[in-house]
Design a protein around this motif. Structure first.
Motif, PDB file in Angstrom:
ATOM      1  N   HIS A  38       0.840  -1.195   0.000  1.00 58.10           N
ATOM      2  CA  HIS A  38       0.000   0.000   0.000  1.00 58.10           C
ATOM      3  C   HIS A  38       0.877   1.248   0.000  1.00 58.10           C
ATOM      4  O   HIS A  38       1.934   1.253   0.641  1.00 58.10           O
ATOM      5  CB  HIS A  38      -0.869   0.051   1.266  1.00 58.10           C
ATOM      6  CG  HIS A  38      -1.964  -0.964   1.282  1.00 58.10           C
ATOM      7  ND1 HIS A  38      -1.787  -2.247   1.745  1.00 58.10           N
ATOM      8  CD2 HIS A  38      -3.258  -0.865   0.897  1.00 58.10           C
ATOM      9  CE1 HIS A  38      -2.923  -2.904   1.643  1.00 58.10           C
ATOM     10  NE2 HIS A  38      -3.842  -2.090   1.133  1.00 58.10           N
ATOM     11  N   HIS A  39       0.406   2.292  -0.632  1.00 61.46           N
ATOM     12  CA  HIS A  39       1.126   3.567  -0.576  1.00 61.46           C
ATOM     13  C   HIS A  39       0.146   4.740  -0.494  1.00 61.46           C
ATOM     14  O   HIS A  39      -0.654   4.923  -1.408  1.00 61.46           O
ATOM     15  CB  HIS A  39       2.006   3.751  -1.821  1.00 61.46           C
ATOM     16  CG  HIS A  39       2.985   2.649  -2.019  1.00 61.46           C
ATOM     17  ND1 HIS A  39       4.094   2.477  -1.232  1.00 61.46           N
ATOM     18  CD2 HIS A  39       3.008   1.632  -2.925  1.00 61.46           C
ATOM     19  CE1 HIS A  39       4.770   1.413  -1.644  1.00 61.46           C
ATOM     20  NE2 HIS A  39       4.130   0.868  -2.664  1.00 61.46           N
ATOM     21  N   CYS A  41       5.302   9.233  -1.175  1.00 62.41           N
ATOM     22  CA  CYS A  41       4.549   8.298  -0.347  1.00 62.41           C
ATOM     23  C   CYS A  41       4.650   8.773   1.092  1.00 62.41           C
ATOM     24  O   CYS A  41       5.725   9.136   1.567  1.00 62.41           O
ATOM     25  CB  CYS A  41       5.124   6.894  -0.479  1.00 62.41           C
ATOM     26  SG  CYS A  41       4.236   5.718   0.570  1.00 62.41           S
ATOM     27  N   ILE A  56       4.159   6.895   3.682  1.00 64.51           N
ATOM     28  CA  ILE A  56       4.809   5.909   4.546  1.00 64.51           C
ATOM     29  C   ILE A  56       6.254   6.388   4.581  1.00 64.51           C
ATOM     30  O   ILE A  56       6.944   6.410   3.564  1.00 64.51           O
ATOM     31  CB  ILE A  56       4.631   4.481   4.000  1.00 64.51           C
ATOM     32  CG1 ILE A  56       3.154   4.089   4.186  1.00 64.51           C
ATOM     33  CG2 ILE A  56       5.586   3.509   4.682  1.00 64.51           C
ATOM     34  CD1 ILE A  56       2.808   2.680   3.817  1.00 64.51           C
ATOM     35  N   HIS A  95       9.219   4.694   3.179  1.00 65.42           N
ATOM     36  CA  HIS A  95       9.178   4.570   1.719  1.00 65.42           C
ATOM     37  C   HIS A  95       9.667   5.871   1.084  1.00 65.42           C
ATOM     38  O   HIS A  95      10.399   5.864   0.101  1.00 65.42           O
ATOM     39  CB  HIS A  95       7.759   4.277   1.237  1.00 65.42           C
ATOM     40  CG  HIS A  95       7.269   2.908   1.601  1.00 65.42           C
ATOM     41  ND1 HIS A  95       6.006   2.466   1.261  1.00 65.42           N
ATOM     42  CD2 HIS A  95       7.856   1.888   2.280  1.00 65.42           C
ATOM     43  CE1 HIS A  95       5.841   1.228   1.714  1.00 65.42           C
ATOM     44  NE2 HIS A  95       6.949   0.854   2.344  1.00 65.42           N
ATOM     45  N   MET A 122      10.854   6.908  -2.636  1.00 62.94           N
ATOM     46  CA  MET A 122       9.546   7.117  -3.250  1.00 62.94           C
ATOM     47  C   MET A 122       9.106   8.571  -3.125  1.00 62.94           C
ATOM     48  O   MET A 122       8.155   8.883  -2.402  1.00 62.94           O
ATOM     49  CB  MET A 122       8.542   6.197  -2.572  1.00 62.94           C
ATOM     50  CG  MET A 122       7.375   5.845  -3.462  1.00 62.94           C
ATOM     51  SD  MET A 122       6.403   4.587  -2.639  1.00 62.94           S
ATOM     52  CE  MET A 122       5.892   3.632  -4.041  1.00 62.94           C
TER      53      MET A 122
HETATM   54 CU    CU Z   1       4.836   3.804   0.115  1.00 62.28          CU
END
Ligand code: CU
Ligand code: C2O
Length: 478
Positions: free
Chosen positions: A408-409, A461, A463, A466, A471
């Protein structure tokens, strides 16, 4: 999903924590509200009873000594002035997540401002033109600084908010604590970076483990949820509380019930405003469960009806819909469509990517540099701020995003609010505005917006490992 690897042998059990937290259950579950006017936000180390007795206090980094930091609150259209003073051992900054503001106030070191070094300060000042629920946090080594406790909520009040008995903020977070209730120091370890990231073992609401939330029969509550966790996605089951969703990421949506199980999914960075009409009877308990990761479902807290006299007997008829903010409507017919592909991570199929100007095997980028993610084939390091896209000011764009990973992102764009116009090619049933959209593994999501805010904006992202793991990208509007 594999999680908590390495720490499980001495992780604190949540059940134990819940029992330990019971004594504090009657303390009001609310962040401290800052006084109006010019704010001073001092980032410094502090101690906080995150795990509760019998555990020692946890050393955190906090704004003005509390986790979460002070709740900042202004009227729509007012100017927010806040001086950040840095007393932590690293540089820092404040990003005003979701606020459409001038680029110089966006708080991204090396992109929109100089990092604020230890002992230095920075004055943030901007008009809060959109009402809603927002939040603030550093944008410098976010995966470490947000995890250490630097975050707070920012509420911009509508001109005429819906009438409620209580307006409540729950800032959700999770912490990875050691058996001594210290913050585990394994920031951005290779496992977290390449998988679901730093999922913690202790979930807090407004900085502590919540046991109960007391309500009265007949009460109407506006509940504002903020997900400030590095990586944990919440899937909250409200059960018979049957809330209405009235805003996504601060922006009005046509009030709608949540559907099956009354479950609300909230990825990191995202917010939701709910209206809850408390129709239960004295003594009733409703458990709010988080079962986003089904094998790790747990009880977030119990909503408990007290035996005070009812606030009212019938559900009020006053409207709950919010007046929409003045967001520029993208012209979908004329919008330029730009394909964005997210790749990498464990079980990814991205063999090679560009990193530091060279195409290299993903394996090598990961093993040597701990970077695991790419946007359009590029792994972006912390100080690489070359724009990925240059957009023309005032034009409409559709970013046709594809999550070509097994994870998931929650994808966040700074400086703009976008409409989610399609998920796997299907138009959502109602207009949803967001600044962060959660993409499921392998999902395609189209977002549309008018590029009306000039400057260099982060697109990443949320997260946070990440993001640190490559990302991210810069979108330039000129
Ligand atoms: Cu992510
Ligand atoms: Cu809330 Cu770029 O972040």
């Amino acid at each position: 999903m594999a999680r908590d690897r390495g720490l499980s042998s001495h992780r604190i059990s949540r059940r134990h924590l819940l029992r330990a937290g019971a004594a504090a259950a009657l303390a009001p579950l609310a962040p401290r509200v800052a006084a109006a006017g010019a704010h001073r936000l001092v980032a410094a180390t502090a101690r906080a009873a995150i795990a509760g007795s019998p555990y020692p206090e946890t050393e955190v980094w906090a704004y003005n000594g509390t986790v979460p930091g002070p709740l900042l609150r202004v009227k729509r259209g007012a100017t927010l002035t806040a001086t950040l003073e840095n007393q932590v051992t690293d540089a820092t900054s404040i990003h005003w997540h979701g606020i459409r503001l001038p680029n110089a106030m966006d708080g991204v070191p090396h992109l929109t401002q100089k990092p604020v070094g230890r002992g230095e300060s920075f004055l943030y000042e901007f008009a809060a033109n959109d009402s809603g629920t927002f939040w603030y946090h550093p944008h410098w080594k976010s995966h470490e600084q947000v995890e250490r406790g630097l975050y707070g909520a920012l509420i911009v009040d509508e001109d005429a908010p819906p009438e409620v008995d209580r307006d409540v903020v729950w800032i959700l977070d999770d912490w990875r604590l050691t058996a001594e209730a210290r913050i585990a120091g394994d920031f951005a370890n290779m496992f977290d970076v390449s998988h679901a990231d730093r999922i913690g073992n202790t979930v807090t609401v407004n900085g502590r483990i919540a046991e109960e939330f007391r309500v009265r029969h007949g009460e109407r509550i506006r509940l504002r949820l903020v997900n400030a966790a590095n990586a944990r996605i919440f899937g909250l089951r409200f059960d018979v509380l049957s809330p209405w969703l009235i805003a996504t990421d601060g922006h009005a949506t046509v009030p709608n019930p949540m559907g099956a199980g009354n479950r609300l999914v909230l990825g990191p960075g995202m917010r939701a405003d709910l209206i809850v009409d408390c129709v239960g009877i004295a003594g009733e308990r409703v458990t709010i469960t988080d079962d986003f990761y089904p094998r790790q479902a747990y009880r977030l807290l119990d909503v408990v009806y007290g035996d005070e006299p009812a606030v009212r007997e019938k559900v009020p008829r006053t409207p709950i819909a919010l007046a929409p903010n003045a967001l520029p409507e993208p012209d979908l017919a004329k919008a330029e469509r730009i394909a964005i592909k997210f790749g990498g991570g464990m079980m990814g199929r991205l063999a090679e990517a560009e990193f530091q100007g060279q195409t290299r095997p993903m394996r090598e980028i990961f093993m040597r540099h701990r970077m695991a993610w790419a946007i359009n084939g590029k792994v972006v390091g912390e100080h690489d701020h070359a724009p990925m896209l240059t957009l023309k000011r005032g034009r409409s764009y559709v970013l046709a995003m594809e999550n070509d990973t097994s994870w998931h992102h929650p994808i966040h764009l700074h400086g703009h609010t976008f409409q989610v116009v399609a998920r796997d090619g299907v138009r959502p049933p109602r207009t949803v505005w967001r600044d962060t959209v959660l993409m499921n593994p392998r999902e395609r999501v189209d977002i549309a917006f008018v590029a009306d805010n000039p400057g260099d904006w982060m697109f990443h992202c949320h997260i946070l490992e990440h993001q640190a793991g490559g990302m991210m990208a810069v979108v330039r509007v000129e």
